[in-house]
Design a protein around this motif. Structure first.
Motif, PDB file in Angstrom:
ATOM      1  N   ILE A 481      22.409  59.469  22.573  1.00  0.00           N
ATOM      2  CA  ILE A 481      22.992  58.401  22.046  1.00  0.00           C
ATOM      3  C   ILE A 481      22.165  57.659  21.306  1.00  0.00           C
ATOM      4  CG2 ILE A 481      24.047  56.168  22.960  1.00  0.00           C
ATOM      5  CD1 ILE A 481      24.646  57.515  25.841  1.00  0.00           C
ATOM      6  N   ASP A 482      22.740  57.045  20.054  1.00  0.00           N
ATOM      7  CA  ASP A 482      22.400  56.174  19.271  1.00  0.00           C
ATOM      8  C   ASP A 482      22.557  54.749  19.560  1.00  0.00           C
ATOM      9  OD1 ASP A 482      21.242  54.738  16.917  1.00  0.00           O
ATOM     10  OD2 ASP A 482      22.402  55.993  15.642  1.00  0.00           O
ATOM     11  N   TYR A 483      21.585  54.304  20.341  1.00  0.00           N
ATOM     12  CA  TYR A 483      22.068  52.706  20.926  1.00  0.00           C
ATOM     13  C   TYR A 483      21.905  51.938  19.791  1.00  0.00           C
ATOM     14  CZ  TYR A 483      21.572  54.580  25.587  1.00  0.00           C
ATOM     15  OH  TYR A 483      21.958  55.268  26.768  1.00  0.00           O
ATOM     16  N   GLY A 484      21.260  51.995  18.815  1.00  0.00           N
ATOM     17  CA  GLY A 484      20.962  50.965  17.727  1.00  0.00           C
ATOM     18  C   GLY A 484      22.541  50.855  17.426  1.00  0.00           C
ATOM     19  N   SER A 485      22.973  51.927  16.497  1.00  0.00           N
ATOM     20  CA  SER A 485      24.333  52.014  16.152  1.00  0.00           C
ATOM     21  C   SER A 485      25.531  51.391  17.174  1.00  0.00           C
ATOM     22  CB  SER A 485      24.752  53.556  15.642  1.00  0.00           C
ATOM     23  OG  SER A 485      23.901  53.687  14.591  1.00  0.00           O
ATOM     24  N   THR A 486      25.359  51.767  18.374  1.00  0.00           N
ATOM     25  CA  THR A 486      26.265  51.411  19.392  1.00  0.00           C
ATOM     26  C   THR A 486      26.283  49.994  19.561  1.00  0.00           C
ATOM     27  OG1 THR A 486      25.975  53.525  20.774  1.00  0.00           O
ATOM     28  CG2 THR A 486      26.846  51.491  21.826  1.00  0.00           C
ATOM     29  N   LEU A 487      25.055  49.320  19.635  1.00  0.00           N
ATOM     30  CA  LEU A 487      24.932  47.735  19.645  1.00  0.00           C
ATOM     31  C   LEU A 487      25.290  47.127  18.483  1.00  0.00           C
ATOM     32  CD1 LEU A 487      21.603  47.395  21.371  1.00  0.00           C
ATOM     33  CD2 LEU A 487      23.708  47.014  22.342  1.00  0.00           C
ATOM     34  N   GLU A 488      25.143  47.724  17.209  1.00  0.00           N
ATOM     35  CA  GLU A 488      25.944  47.137  15.893  1.00  0.00           C
ATOM     36  C   GLU A 488      27.279  47.199  16.063  1.00  0.00           C
ATOM     37  OE1 GLU A 488      24.067  49.521  12.812  1.00  0.00           O
ATOM     38  OE2 GLU A 488      22.320  48.272  13.112  1.00  0.00           O
ATOM     39  N   TYR A 489      27.940  48.417  16.653  1.00  0.00           N
ATOM     40  CA  TYR A 489      29.521  48.380  16.592  1.00  0.00           C
ATOM     41  C   TYR A 489      29.889  47.351  17.621  1.00  0.00           C
ATOM     42  CZ  TYR A 489      34.234  50.119  16.850  1.00  0.00           C
ATOM     43  OH  TYR A 489      35.448  50.221  17.037  1.00  0.00           O
ATOM     44  N   ILE A 490      29.315  47.155  18.644  1.00  0.00           N
ATOM     45  CA  ILE A 490      29.769  46.267  19.526  1.00  0.00           C
ATOM     46  C   ILE A 490      29.779  44.882  19.203  1.00  0.00           C
ATOM     47  CG2 ILE A 490      29.311  45.277  21.968  1.00  0.00           C
ATOM     48  CD1 ILE A 490      28.290  48.147  23.081  1.00  0.00           C
ATOM     49  N   GLN A 491      28.407  44.343  18.452  1.00  0.00           N
ATOM     50  CA  GLN A 491      28.449  43.238  17.981  1.00  0.00           C
ATOM     51  C   GLN A 491      29.436  42.734  16.739  1.00  0.00           C
ATOM     52  OE1 GLN A 491      24.390  41.626  18.068  1.00  0.00           O
ATOM     53  NE2 GLN A 491      24.096  43.977  17.967  1.00  0.00           N
ATOM     54  N   GLY A 492      29.853  43.778  16.073  1.00  0.00           N
ATOM     55  CA  GLY A 492      30.802  43.655  14.924  1.00  0.00           C
ATOM     56  C   GLY A 492      31.859  44.392  14.886  1.00  0.00           C
ATOM     57  N   PRO A 493      32.130  45.407  14.473  1.00  0.00           N
ATOM     58  CA  PRO A 493      33.343  46.156  14.242  1.00  0.00           C
ATOM     59  C   PRO A 493      34.214  46.206  15.330  1.00  0.00           C
ATOM     60  CG  PRO A 493      31.734  47.306  12.938  1.00  0.00           C
ATOM     61  CD  PRO A 493      31.063  46.391  13.793  1.00  0.00           C
ATOM     62  N   MET A 494      33.827  46.176  16.406  1.00  0.00           N
ATOM     63  CA  MET A 494      34.672  46.407  17.807  1.00  0.00           C
ATOM     64  C   MET A 494      35.658  45.169  17.747  1.00  0.00           C
ATOM     65  SD  MET A 494      33.459  46.986  21.576  1.00  0.00           S
ATOM     66  CE  MET A 494      33.028  45.101  22.051  1.00  0.00           C
TER      67      MET A 494
END
Length: 787
Positions: A481-494
């Protein structure tokens, strides 16, 4: 007896008022009583059908393009469709209610050469091998005999768009969407400007029952509306019936029915298109590029609609899923889904509401739907931006640059109606759209990668929360799992995708009004680039970025200004000349043809009108209206008339075959017949109709009235010699073989006659050259009949 080339029985019945034979291909287009247009080959095979998809409506008119590549169909609901003959796809659809609220009663589609002397000399150079019909049809024979290269002309018409990559097809999804849904229709719509089309312009004339006449060039480049009531100088209640022109002439002719007391009166109204002579060789280039610009705008607008639809679909399903859990989180844990998801990723601690939602509501099935919707949406937006939007904008900038080059010549600027400043504004907006397109491409790729990481994490959390997984197994799965990209998605595009600012999903308002160039006084591209940087830094500003659809609407507005300026300039070069009266009455049938004739040392044009008159004593009258054209202005110099008297026959239809003959369809008690008569007035021929002068210098008459004369019949079919000499075909008794309507193609190599039977279920196609020539009259009768 001529043998038919083809015979067809049509179900349902044919509407005999609407039959058209393709000028370049063996195709018959006809309307049926259920208001559908069907196109058949000579062997009876159906090629394609045209159905008005919007609302049920009657077919008013059908007309082929001179080169046979398109078919125009007019309906009673004020719609006009142009269908490609190769693909059967609708390439243009117009709402004619913007031109007139009346129904369409006349369609004319002719080709005019912008340099007739050049074409004529070229044909004379290959005398016997190349004809005028070959040039109009743009067949391979005409292309193979092109004249020597002309460097200035070749440079002027150098087509850069031909070297650009072809635009990609779009998915089908509606009436207009089908235009861009196949490679064949796209290639037809964006075909390059060929050498054979640089010296000509296709003029489409649409006549309405209230006397309105609408002109357009190259299918969709509109010139504007003209009112016959005002142009005809004292002639009221005008209704255009027929249209004719000659490729060498800048003047068209209209047969118009007007109100004369309690009866109707017929007039021939010359329509002077001075724009052909004024714009010259640049007219075809201007019209072709303007049409291409219009088509690319339609393509870009359709791309934007598909991008908006696909992106909106990718956001709707995740929002519904998130809305289900967020309501419970706000009530019980006083937090949002973004906060809970971020907390779960960082600490591994899962709220009970989130666990229940992951296991019971979302599950593996919901996750697959979420992943499919979002992934498909991002991929579609990225593909549309890369394969469709950016290439279309590149093509658009090339076309506008070409028009801008024309506008920089002062002479052509005044003649063509182009403004360099308006075209510069369009290029500035195109640059802005290209900037937006690249940002959409970059952002969609970035958010797709972030979502892929988030989707992998979400799938693991569903498995973890729904089953007992050991710490070792969970740690092994965490390594993927790429946690950095996951957190970026949760904070923004999600919850708020950066693409939303380009598609304006949440606000739903047009912010383009804040970007008025006249108010800003600066480049829209520079303003957008500056505001885009501010928006990326998430700094608060007084204005938001305009969405993609707002920019495209702004582009449409700018292009409409250019189109209107060109149309207004060309509209000032259109003029109605004095109408010429042909007498009072309503013909049972009529046809019209314009010929180029040589008289002495001058070239002139003659409009021939043939019509059937009367019920008790039927006769066929042929009118010859001679026009002199100088600097695009026409003057009627003489009007002549000849007649053919019928005895024992009823007139069914009459049509011109070519520049020498017309054909007459009749029905009688014993049999039905087709007659062929020579009509062209020539000094080098002893056999022609005897014309009587009706009016001299009718163009100088303020009213343009043709004075009646004592008409002496040139031919009287009561005479057995005349009956035998001019009979071309005799039908056996019976309703199924009695002719009701005719269509003629008199072009070289395709001289055929299509006859619709009186029962409206049968039609036959005859070769006009298959039968033996009519029996010649003896010397005793020739002087009586011919002059």
């Amino acid at each position: 007896m001529a043998e038919p080339l083809a015979e067809k029985v049509v179900q349902p019945a044919i509407n005999p008022a609407h039959v058209a034979y393709c000028p370049t291909m063996d195709l018959v287009a006809l309307a049926t009583i259920d208001e559908q247009v069907q196109v058949y080959r000579l062997n009876g095979q159906k090629v394609f059908g045209i159905l008005n998809k919007q609302t049920p409506a009657q077919v008013d008119q059908i007309k082929w393009k001179p080169n046979g590549q398109s078919l125009a169909t007019a309906y009673s609901n004020h719609s006009l469709t142009l269908t490609n003959a190769q693909t059967g796809k609708v390439i243009h659809q117009f709402d004619c209610s913007a031109y007139s609220k009346s129904r369409i009663c006349c369609l004319g589609w002719e080709v005019n050469f912008t340099d007739s002397n050049k074409v004529n000399s070229h044909i004379n150079k290959f005398k016997g091998e190349l004809t005028l019909d070959d040039v109009i049809s743009q067949n391979p024979q005409a292309k193979a005999m092109d004249s020597a290269p002309d460097l200035p002309l070749d440079l002027a018409f150098l087509d850069v768009e031909a070297s650009l990559p072809k635009l990609s097809v779009l998915s089908s999804g509606g009436i207009e969407d089908d235009i861009f849904s196949t490679r064949a229709s796209l290639d037809t719509l964006f075909q390059p400007l060929t050498t054979s089309s640089t010296d000509s312009a296709d003029i489409l004339v649409v006549g309405f029952e209230d006397g309105t006449v609408h002109l357009s060039i190259y299918d969709s480049f509109e010139i504007g509306n003209f009112d016959l009531q005002q142009a005809s100088r004292g002639v009221y209640g005008c209704k255009p019936l027929l249209h004719s022109s000659h490729p060498y002439s800048t003047t068209h002719s209209l047969l118009v029915s007007s109100q004369a007391g309690m009866e109707r009166e017929l007039h021939v109204v010359p329509l002077d298109l001075r724009l052909i002579s004024n714009a010259g060789r640049y007219l075809s280039l201007l019209a072709a590029k303007s049409t291409q610009l219009h088509n690319v705008l339609r393509y870009i607008n359709q791309v934007q609609r598909q991008m908006y639809s696909d992106f909106k679909a990718s956001q709707d399903l995740p929002r519904r899923f998130i809305g289900n859990v967020e309501e419970a989180l706000m009530e019980q844990s006083d937090c949002t889904w973004m906060q809970a998801a971020y907390h779960l990723v960082v600490t591994g601690n899962c709220h009970s509401e989130v666990r229940e939602w992951l296991v019971d509501q979302l599950g593996e099935r919901g996750h697959k739907r979420w992943e499919k919707a979002t992934t498909t949406g991002y991929e579609s937006v990225r593909r549309l931006a890369h394969e469709n939007l950016l290439p279309a904008l590149e093509r658009l900038s090339v076309i506008v640059s070409r028009l801008r080059g024309l506008s920089r010549f002062q002479v052509s600027n005044v003649t063509l109606g182009l403004s360099t400043q308006d075209l510069d504004n369009i290029l500035d907006t195109v640059n802005c759209l290209q900037l937006v397109g690249h940002h959409i491409l970059i952002t969609s790729g970035l958010e797709l990668r972030q979502f892929s990481a988030f989707s992998t994490w979400l799938r693991q959390e569903i498995e973890t929360q729904s089953s007992d997984v050991s710490t070792t197994e969970a740690a092994q799965k965490d390594m993927n799992i790429d946690y950095g990209s996951t957190l970026e998605y949760i904070q923004g595009p999600m919850t708020r995708s950066q693409l939303a600012r380009f598609f304006d999903l949440e606000l739903g308002v047009d912010k383009g009004s804040q970007w008025d160039l006249a108010a800003e006084g600066r480049s829209l591209f520079e303003l957008y680039k500056k505001e885009l940087k501010i928006d990326e830094r998430e700094e608060p500003t007084g204005k938001g970025l305009p969405a993609l659809d707002a920019l495209i609407r702004h582009l449409h507005t700018q292009c409409r200004v250019v189109f209107n300026n060109i149309a207004e300039t060309q509209k000032r070069n259109v003029r109605f000349a004095y109408p010429t009266s042909l007498g009072v009455g309503t013909p049972t049938c009529a046809d019209m043809r314009m010929l180029a004739e040589h008289s002495g040392d001058a070239d002139q044009f003659a409009t021939y009108v043939v019509m059937g008159i009367g019920q008790k004593e039927p006769e066929v009258r042929v009118y010859r209206i001679v026009l002199e054209i100088e600097n695009g202005m026409s003057t009627t110099t003489s009007v002549e008339i000849a007649s053919v008297r019928l005895a024992g026959f009823d007139i069914k239809d009459v049509k011109f075959i070519d520049d020498d003959e017309f054909v007459l369809a009749t029905s009688g008690e014993s049999s039905s017949r087709l007659f062929r008569f020579p009509y062209r007035k020539r000094s080098d021929r002893s056999k022609t109709l005897a014309y009587t002068v009706m009016a001299n210098q009718a163009g100088k008459n303020a009213k343009g009235t043709a004075e009646r004369a004592n008409i002496i019949p040139s031919i009287d079919l009561a005479d057995p010699q005349h009956l035998r000499a001019y009979t071309w075909l005799e039908f056996p008794p019976g309703v199924s073989w009695t002719p009701e309507r005719m269509e003629v193609n008199g072009r070289k190599g395709r001289r055929v006659l299509c006859i619709v039977a009186q029962d409206n279920f049968h039609y036959r196609v005859y070769d006009l050259d298959s039968a033996t020539e009519p029996q010649e009259l003896g010397p005793e009768g020739s002087d009586e009949l011919m002059s």
